[in-house]
Motif scaffolding. Structure first.
Motif, short mmCIF file in Angstrom:
data_model
loop_
_atom_site.label_atom_id
_atom_site.label_comp_id
_atom_site.label_asym_id
_atom_site.label_seq_id
_atom_site.Cartn_x
_atom_site.Cartn_y
_atom_site.Cartn_z
N UNK A 1 28.85 -2.31 3.92
CA UNK A 1 29.51 -1.84 2.71
C UNK A 1 28.60 -0.82 2.06
N UNK A 2 29.20 0.27 1.57
CA UNK A 2 28.46 1.34 0.94
C UNK A 2 29.10 1.62 -0.41
N UNK A 3 28.39 1.34 -1.50
CA UNK A 3 28.90 1.57 -2.85
C UNK A 3 28.18 2.78 -3.43
N UNK A 4 28.89 3.89 -3.56
CA UNK A 4 28.40 5.12 -4.19
C UNK A 4 27.10 5.63 -3.56
N UNK A 5 26.91 5.39 -2.28
CA UNK A 5 25.70 5.79 -1.57
C UNK A 5 24.42 5.28 -2.24
N UNK A 6 24.55 4.22 -3.04
CA UNK A 6 23.38 3.63 -3.70
C UNK A 6 23.13 2.24 -3.14
N UNK A 7 24.17 1.40 -3.20
CA UNK A 7 24.05 0.03 -2.70
C UNK A 7 24.63 -0.04 -1.29
N UNK A 8 23.84 -0.49 -0.35
CA UNK A 8 24.29 -0.65 1.03
C UNK A 8 23.89 -2.04 1.49
N UNK A 9 24.87 -2.80 2.00
CA UNK A 9 24.56 -4.13 2.49
C UNK A 9 25.53 -4.52 3.58
N UNK A 10 25.12 -5.51 4.37
CA UNK A 10 25.94 -5.99 5.49
C UNK A 10 27.06 -6.89 4.97
#
Length: 181
Positions: free
Chosen positions: A144-153
């Protein structure tokens, strides 16, 4: 005098950090809280079902709606098609990206094993009733990529219940999804 200015600066900084923390926690528990994607399966094309020598080809349109504020990119996976618990087809799902708050349509063709369907004890009874009952299941591991700031599996689990009407070559489906972070 300088000491008083330092105390005011520290107090202002602490108050600002507390307010910022409250805002981030509130947004993460409301707006940015992960929601399960919505999946629908419908017949596709004029020849929704085709009989050939070794199997039945079922053409479907799969729509994935991502209601989240983060995009989801999943890796290659396999969708298993079952008939009363017996796996009658495997459908490879190629790596794809579902943008945030968007829909993605995929047209698929699945070859159902005619031999496995015929050998199942419920097949003749279901044909006499005029429908076939299938279930599908897929596990989509990805990021998951939220606004190219938060990335997690994350992993999405999809289970669909498909009722295929033989005479009209139409189908009803109900899919349930679960997003696990």
């Amino acid at each position: 005098m300088a000491r008083r200015g330092l105390k005011i600066c520290c107090l202002t900084s602490v108050v600002f950090l507390v307010i910022l923390t409250i805002i981030i926690v509130t947004l993460s528990l409301t707006v940015f809280k992960p929601k399960n994607p919505l999946v629908t399966v419908q017949p596709a094309g004029l020849n929704k079902i085709q009989f050939n020598g070794t199997g039945i080809r079922l053409n479907t349109l799969v729509t994935i709606h991502n209601p989240n504020y983060g995009s989801f990119e999943y890796k290659n996976a396999t969708n298993y098609v079952n008939y009363h618990g017996l796996t009658v087809a495997e459908l490879p799902l190629r790596q794809n990206r579902v943008p945030a708050r968007a829909k993605v349509n995929m047209t698929t063709s699945t070859d159902l094993s005619f031999g496995k369907l015929l050998s199942h004890p419920n097949f003749s009874q279901d044909v006499a009733l005029g429908y076939l009952n299938f279930t599908t299941s897929a596990t989509l591991p990805g990021k998951v990529n939220v606004a190219n700031i938060l990335k997690f599996r994350a992993t999405t689990y999809i289970n669909c219940y498909i009722l295929f009407y033989i005479q009209s070559q139409d189908m009803d489906s109900k899919c349930t999804t679960r997003l696990k972070i």
